[in-house]
Scaffold this motif. Structure first.
Motif, PDB file in Angstrom:
ATOM      1  N   ASP A  39      10.553   6.869 -12.535  1.00  0.00           N
ATOM      2  CA  ASP A  39       9.464   6.683 -13.491  1.00  0.00           C
ATOM      3  C   ASP A  39       8.211   6.157 -12.796  1.00  0.00           C
ATOM      4  OD1 ASP A  39       8.286   6.387 -16.208  1.00  0.00           O
ATOM      5  OD2 ASP A  39       8.386   4.258 -15.709  1.00  0.00           O
ATOM      6  N   TRP A  40       8.364   5.168 -11.913  1.00  0.00           N
ATOM      7  CA  TRP A  40       7.207   4.630 -11.195  1.00  0.00           C
ATOM      8  C   TRP A  40       6.613   5.659 -10.234  1.00  0.00           C
ATOM      9  CZ3 TRP A  40       4.314   0.840 -12.570  1.00  0.00           C
ATOM     10  CH2 TRP A  40       4.822  -0.230 -13.293  1.00  0.00           C
ATOM     11  N   LEU A  41       7.450   6.504  -9.679  1.00  0.00           N
ATOM     12  CA  LEU A  41       6.949   7.519  -8.755  1.00  0.00           C
ATOM     13  C   LEU A  41       6.171   8.615  -9.488  1.00  0.00           C
ATOM     14  CD1 LEU A  41      10.056   7.895  -6.406  1.00  0.00           C
ATOM     15  CD2 LEU A  41       7.913   6.722  -5.885  1.00  0.00           C
ATOM     16  N   ARG A  42       6.530   8.852 -10.737  1.00  0.00           N
ATOM     17  CA  ARG A  42       5.848   9.896 -11.511  1.00  0.00           C
ATOM     18  C   ARG A  42       4.529   9.426 -12.107  1.00  0.00           C
ATOM     19  NH1 ARG A  42      11.215  11.177 -13.411  1.00  0.00           N
ATOM     20  NH2 ARG A  42      10.869   9.741 -15.160  1.00  0.00           N
ATOM     21  N   ARG A  43       4.385   8.129 -12.318  1.00  0.00           N
ATOM     22  CA  ARG A  43       3.207   7.627 -13.021  1.00  0.00           C
ATOM     23  C   ARG A  43       1.923   7.873 -12.229  1.00  0.00           C
ATOM     24  NH1 ARG A  43       4.526   1.743 -15.809  1.00  0.00           N
ATOM     25  NH2 ARG A  43       6.684   2.204 -16.465  1.00  0.00           N
ATOM     26  N   THR A  44       0.903   8.300 -12.942  1.00  0.00           N
ATOM     27  CA  THR A  44      -0.424   8.458 -12.334  1.00  0.00           C
ATOM     28  C   THR A  44      -1.389   7.372 -12.792  1.00  0.00           C
ATOM     29  OG1 THR A  44      -1.054   9.981 -14.116  1.00  0.00           O
ATOM     30  CG2 THR A  44      -0.154  10.956 -12.084  1.00  0.00           C
ATOM     31  N   ASP A  45      -1.040   6.698 -13.871  1.00  0.00           N
ATOM     32  CA  ASP A  45      -1.869   5.609 -14.399  1.00  0.00           C
ATOM     33  C   ASP A  45      -1.001   4.353 -14.451  1.00  0.00           C
ATOM     34  OD1 ASP A  45      -3.868   4.094 -15.535  1.00  0.00           O
ATOM     35  OD2 ASP A  45      -3.523   4.852 -17.573  1.00  0.00           O
ATOM     36  N   PHE A  46      -1.333   3.368 -13.612  1.00  0.00           N
ATOM     37  CA  PHE A  46      -0.487   2.177 -13.545  1.00  0.00           C
ATOM     38  C   PHE A  46      -1.276   1.017 -12.957  1.00  0.00           C
ATOM     39  CE2 PHE A  46       0.171   4.829  -9.784  1.00  0.00           C
ATOM     40  CZ  PHE A  46      -0.154   3.958  -8.745  1.00  0.00           C
ATOM     41  N   LYS A 104       3.265  -2.241 -10.179  1.00  0.00           N
ATOM     42  CA  LYS A 104       4.109  -1.246  -9.518  1.00  0.00           C
ATOM     43  C   LYS A 104       4.730  -1.814  -8.249  1.00  0.00           C
ATOM     44  CE  LYS A 104       4.156   3.394  -7.521  1.00  0.00           C
ATOM     45  NZ  LYS A 104       3.458   4.681  -7.342  1.00  0.00           N
ATOM     46  N   VAL A 105       3.952  -2.540  -7.470  1.00  0.00           N
ATOM     47  CA  VAL A 105       4.481  -3.130  -6.236  1.00  0.00           C
ATOM     48  C   VAL A 105       5.619  -4.092  -6.561  1.00  0.00           C
ATOM     49  CG1 VAL A 105       3.964  -4.642  -4.279  1.00  0.00           C
ATOM     50  CG2 VAL A 105       2.347  -2.839  -4.925  1.00  0.00           C
ATOM     51  N   GLY A 145       0.806  -1.217   0.000  1.00  0.00           N
ATOM     52  CA  GLY A 145       0.000   0.000   0.000  1.00  0.00           C
ATOM     53  C   GLY A 145       0.837   1.264   0.000  1.00  0.00           C
ATOM     54  N   ASP A 146       1.963   1.245   0.724  1.00  0.00           N
ATOM     55  CA  ASP A 146       2.835   2.424   0.769  1.00  0.00           C
ATOM     56  C   ASP A 146       3.474   2.678  -0.595  1.00  0.00           C
ATOM     57  OD1 ASP A 146       2.253   2.804   3.430  1.00  0.00           O
ATOM     58  OD2 ASP A 146       4.112   1.894   4.171  1.00  0.00           O
ATOM     59  N   ILE A 147       3.834   1.603  -1.287  1.00  0.00           N
ATOM     60  CA  ILE A 147       4.418   1.747  -2.626  1.00  0.00           C
ATOM     61  C   ILE A 147       3.397   2.341  -3.580  1.00  0.00           C
ATOM     62  CG2 ILE A 147       5.246   0.459  -4.633  1.00  0.00           C
ATOM     63  CD1 ILE A 147       6.632  -1.461  -2.703  1.00  0.00           C
ATOM     64  N   ILE A 148       2.186   1.840  -3.538  1.00  0.00           N
ATOM     65  CA  ILE A 148       1.127   2.343  -4.427  1.00  0.00           C
ATOM     66  C   ILE A 148       0.898   3.832  -4.209  1.00  0.00           C
ATOM     67  CG2 ILE A 148      -1.355   2.185  -4.929  1.00  0.00           C
ATOM     68  CD1 ILE A 148      -1.104  -0.839  -4.178  1.00  0.00           C
ATOM     69  N   ALA A 149       0.958   4.264  -2.942  1.00  0.00           N
ATOM     70  CA  ALA A 149       0.660   5.656  -2.598  1.00  0.00           C
ATOM     71  C   ALA A 149       1.881   6.569  -2.641  1.00  0.00           C
ATOM     72  CB  ALA A 149       0.040   5.705  -1.198  1.00  0.00           C
ATOM     73  N   ASN A 150       3.061   6.037  -3.015  1.00  0.00           N
ATOM     74  CA  ASN A 150       4.299   6.825  -2.999  1.00  0.00           C
ATOM     75  C   ASN A 150       4.593   7.398  -1.612  1.00  0.00           C
ATOM     76  OD1 ASN A 150       4.746   6.361  -5.700  1.00  0.00           O
ATOM     77  ND2 ASN A 150       4.083   8.390  -6.380  1.00  0.00           N
ATOM     78  N   LYS A 151       4.205   6.662  -0.574  1.00  0.00           N
ATOM     79  CA  LYS A 151       4.397   7.157   0.790  1.00  0.00           C
ATOM     80  C   LYS A 151       5.881   7.175   1.134  1.00  0.00           C
ATOM     81  CE  LYS A 151       2.929   6.451   5.592  1.00  0.00           C
ATOM     82  NZ  LYS A 151       2.672   7.897   5.789  1.00  0.00           N
TER      83      LYS A 151
END
Length: 323
Positions: free
Chosen positions: A254-261, A266-267, A226-232
């Protein structure tokens, strides 16, 4: 003495304490959030901290409850700020009622916490209230720092550790310190109790960060990753940002910038980056370091070994948890 004895007395106090009656819209949310359960580790630490030095540990019950009420006050307001829909598997107060009610009920909870803390005996009352007030302010400082970090990508390990110390760990430290103050322990001893709680608390938070990525979904109690998904900004992400170079850093950015994934993709990808940077091993080492510091403080406390064993067993159980 068994841990169950502390749990039973605390539970009785939790179920019988009245926070107010009218208007019900103000007090029903307090009864609601206090009924949702939780580990109750902070008030239990206070009771065990008192028991270290006296048989009359039940005089700490209402001050211990004050710590738990304050903790739940912070959760109620944090849920509003995070727009969280659930707390312990149930609707959050602002969802079940509305944000304004949650704000006002939380305010009354803070007042309730200070009222409950006034049950400390007169000789220790000024010191306890001074320390409680300072701790309450520090928790708010930590929450503000956490919010500040949401818009920063240059957060350092030192800054992160200080944030979690304030946001979560100082209250654990105070819970133990409070037990010693109520029992009449000397200043050196109460400082050791506080330092033990703070260091173990930092270890707990770092372990939460680790379990969010590497925990067993069946045991963790919430979505792994969940933290990875939320860029926490967790310890793991901060270390990866600091240590990542070249293609690995570019992939992470790149993964941190993406809004659609795809969330699962991503995890997997970010976890793979962590693996290549040995972030898991680094985090485990930091966790062990902070737990060791905490237990070193416990070892330096002069108390009956049998009484200390009750507290240490409880802390060991918490350290070994995977949820």
């Amino acid at each position: 003495m068994r841990i169950d004895s502390f749990v039973d007395v605390l539970q009785t106090e939790l179920t019988t304490t009245q926070y107010g009656q009218h208007p019900p819209e103000l007090y029903d949310p307090i009864r609601y959030i206090m009924s949702l359960g939780g580990k109750r580790l902070r008030p239990l630490l206070t009771l065990m901290g008192t028991y270290l030095f006296t048989d009359d540990w039940e005089k700490a019950v209402r001050p211990a409850l004050a710590v738990e009420v304050f903790h739940n006050f912070t959760l109620m307001h944090d849920d509003i700020m995070d727009q969280a829909p659930l707390r312990r598997g149930h609707l959050t107060v602002h969802e079940k009622w509305n944000p304004n009610t949650a704000i006002l009920s939380g305010d009354v909870m803070l007042v309730n916490a200070f009222e409950l803390m006034l049950n400390v005996e007169a000789g220790a009352l000024k010191t306890v209230m001074t320390r409680f007030s300072r701790t309450a302010a520090e928790v708010c400082e930590g929450q503000q720092l956490d919010m500040n970090f949401e818009t920063r990508w240059d957060v350092t390990e030192t800054e992160y550790i200080d944030m979690i110390r304030l946001k979560t760990s100082v209250l654990l430290g105070f819970a133990l310190e409070l037990g010693g103050l109520i029992a009449g322990a000397d200043a050196e001893t109460t400082q050791l109790l506080y330092d033990a709680g703070v260091n173990v608390g930092i270890g707990f938070q770092l372990k939460d960060d680790l379990l969010d990525v590497y925990g067993d979904p069946a045991k963790f109690g919430k979505q792994v990753g969940g933290d990875i998904i939320a860029n926490k900004k967790t310890f793991l992400l901060i270390e990866a940002l600091e240590k990542g170079q070249g293609p690995l850093r570019s992939e992470l950015d790149d993964w941190l910038r993406r809004t659609d994934f795809d969330k699962a993709e991503k995890v997997r990808a970010v976890t793979s980056i962590y693996d290549q940077l040995n972030i898991r091993q680094l985090t485990e080492q930091r966790i062990d370091d902070y737990f060791a510091r905490g237990f070193d403080c416990f070892a330096r406390i002069d108390a009956d070994p049998a009484r200390k064993a009750v507290l240490l067993d409880f802390v060991q159980q918490l350290i070994g948890r995977e949820s």
